[in-house]
Design a protein around this motif. Structure first.
Motif, PDB file in Angstrom:
ATOM      1  N   THR A   7      30.676  26.149 -19.325  1.00  0.00           N
ATOM      2  CA  THR A   7      29.985  24.859 -19.318  1.00  0.00           C
ATOM      3  C   THR A   7      28.716  24.955 -18.466  1.00  0.00           C
ATOM      4  OG1 THR A   7      31.415  24.114 -17.483  1.00  0.00           O
ATOM      5  CG2 THR A   7      32.126  23.582 -19.710  1.00  0.00           C
ATOM      6  N   GLN A  39      31.709  15.306 -18.051  1.00  0.00           N
ATOM      7  CA  GLN A  39      33.004  15.971 -18.215  1.00  0.00           C
ATOM      8  C   GLN A  39      34.092  14.920 -18.384  1.00  0.00           C
ATOM      9  OE1 GLN A  39      33.944  19.532 -18.240  1.00  0.00           O
ATOM     10  NE2 GLN A  39      35.625  18.374 -19.163  1.00  0.00           N
ATOM     11  N   SER A  93      33.419  18.885 -22.385  1.00  0.00           N
ATOM     12  CA  SER A  93      32.199  18.986 -21.588  1.00  0.00           C
ATOM     13  C   SER A  93      31.004  18.764 -22.507  1.00  0.00           C
ATOM     14  CB  SER A  93      32.105  20.366 -20.938  1.00  0.00           C
ATOM     15  OG  SER A  93      30.830  20.551 -20.331  1.00  0.00           O
TER      16      SER A  93
END
Length: 453
Positions: A389, A434, A446
């Motif tokens: 992420t 998130q 995410s």
């Protein structure tokens, strides 16, 4: 031995022996066996519950059998796991749980294994679930291992979750997250915007304007009756697609691309939004089988949506400066969907992450190149792992420098939402949003937004 238990056992064997996916295999097995609604529910609970708590159950079985589970025949071990789940996590009477599991072992494996299963399960049945949890926790050599054993997660996943929560100052929520991963998620529906209405007599979801939950019945019947304009879709998945379509007003004639489209849930939302606002959507999926699922997902939408079958990096690089909005729903570890794909926690390893993060970085960078000036890419993973992420976005931003800037995905998700979302800022200063199972009741999606300058 009941048919429901045999279906659950056969599914577990296929998952462990052939790397089958329970969510794909179990419905077919239930249909073939002709199970009643009640028995289908039992088979589902036994299968998913056993897979979710497998790590804890293996620790208990090892203590009760006084040997490592690696020394137990795999077929016997699956029968024992089913028995332990019934003993410690269901309302099945202890004698029925033991007898049914022993009969399963005898029918499938013979008298010897059945005798061993009988001895182990009777030993486990003598103590309460709380006593077994205490005993399991006492075998741990560290706090991370204790959490892994008690909440049935590999230690590396426990650590990855802790780091991801700490990135937003919420490390104290770790046990709540691990616990949420072991609870069966409720089925969430989506009514495609402009093509279907949320029924008046259902419960709306807390955040997505498309989401609702049925009071009961078969959701697939609802999907079929609506020609796919009402569909089963996690609320986090709905919000991820809407973050891209609603962060700013759509100009008529915009070109959109769903770069990694399979299996097509987000594609369907994008397609409906594109149709409503005069945009044109294209989709791409490298896997032919998943590309077929994408075509099925958009079949009920009255617009032409071409679906190509290429490596997403190649597809994006072949169309520089073309698109106004691109969704990169990148291949990932899937650690954010362990509630609904419980076997994933036992199949993935830390060694999978570098290869995936490299692929994710390539896809996101290629997508930026395919954007027209001012265009925006939504980078989405169903994983909270920071290497999949924040690290990917940071790497691509370094590569692109001043040619790409990050927008606030938290603001975009909040704009798309009909409820107030608890989305704390990331400590790295990014705009990443998130979502979490324990906090929002969604998969751990995410979402990041990057704009080409």
């Amino acid at each position: 031995m009941s048919q429901a238990r045999r279906v659950a056992f056969d599914t577990l064997r296929a998952v462990h022996e052939s790397d089958a996916y329970a969510n794909l295999l179990l419905p077919k097995a239930i249909e073939r066996a002709g199970l009643s609604t009640a028995d289908a529910g039992l088979a589902t609970e036994l299968t998913y519950g056993t897979l979710r708590r497998q790590g804890t159950y293996d620790a208990i079985i090892g203590i009760a059998a006084e040997r490592s589970v690696l020394e137990i025949d795999p077929e016997v071990l699956d029968a024992l796991r089913l028995g332990v789940h019934q003993l410690l996590a269901t309302r099945v009477a202890s004698h029925a749980a033991v007898n049914e599991s022993v009969e399963l072992a005898r029918t499938v494996l013979g008298r010897g294994p059945a005798g061993f299963a009988n001895a182990v399960l009777r030993r486990i049945a003598r103590d309460t679930p709380g006593e077994w949890m205490t005993r399991v926790a006492e075998t741990a050599r560290s706090d991370d291992e204790r959490l892994g054993l008690v909440y049935s997660h590999p230690v590396w996943v426990v650590r990855a979750f802790r780091r991801a929560l700490a990135a937003e100052g919420r490390a104290d929520e770790l046990e709540a997250l691990l616990s949420a991963d072991n609870i069966s998620p409720r089925v969430t529906m989506a009514a495609l915007p402009g093509l279907a209405e949320v029924p008046a007599d259902v419960r709306r979801t807390a955040y997505s304007p498309l989401g609702f939950r049925l009071g009961g019945g078969d959701p697939e019947a609802t999907v079929t009756a609506s020609e796919g304009r009402v569909r089963v879709q996690d609320e986090g998945s709905q919000l991820a697609a809407l973050a891209l379509t609603r962060f700013a007003p759509v100009r008529s004639g915009e070109r959109w691309l769903d770069l990694c489209a399979g299996p097509g849930g987000k594609t369907a939302v994008l397609a409906a939004e594109a149709l409503a606002h005069g945009a044109r959507l294209e989709a791409n999926e490298i896997s032919p089988a998943r590309a077929g699922l994408v075509r099925r997902a958009v079949a009920g939408i009255p617009s032409d949506i071409p679906v190509s079958e290429q490596d997403g990096r190649v597809r994006a690089e072949a169309a520089p400066g073309t698109y106004d909005r691109i969704l990169v729903d990148a291949p990932c570890t899937g650690l954010g969907a362990l509630r609904r794909r419980p076997e994933a926690r036992w199949r993935k390893s830390p060694a999978d992450v570098p290869e995936l993060s490299s692929l994710q970085t390539g896809l996101l960078s290629a997508a930026l190149g395919a954007l027209a000036p001012g265009g925006v890419v939504a980078y989405v993973t169903c994983s909270p792992h920071l290497a999949e992420t924040a690290a990917v976005v940071a790497e691509v931003r370094r590569e692109w420098g001043a040619a790409a800037t990050e927008l606030s995905a938290r603001d975009a998700v909040a704009t798309a939402s009909v409820g107030e979302l608890d989305l704390p800022a990331q400590k790295d200063g990014s705009g990443r949003a998130q979502l979490w199972p324990h906090r929002h009741g969604t998969d751990a999606m995410s979402i990041s937004l990057l704009q080409r300058v």
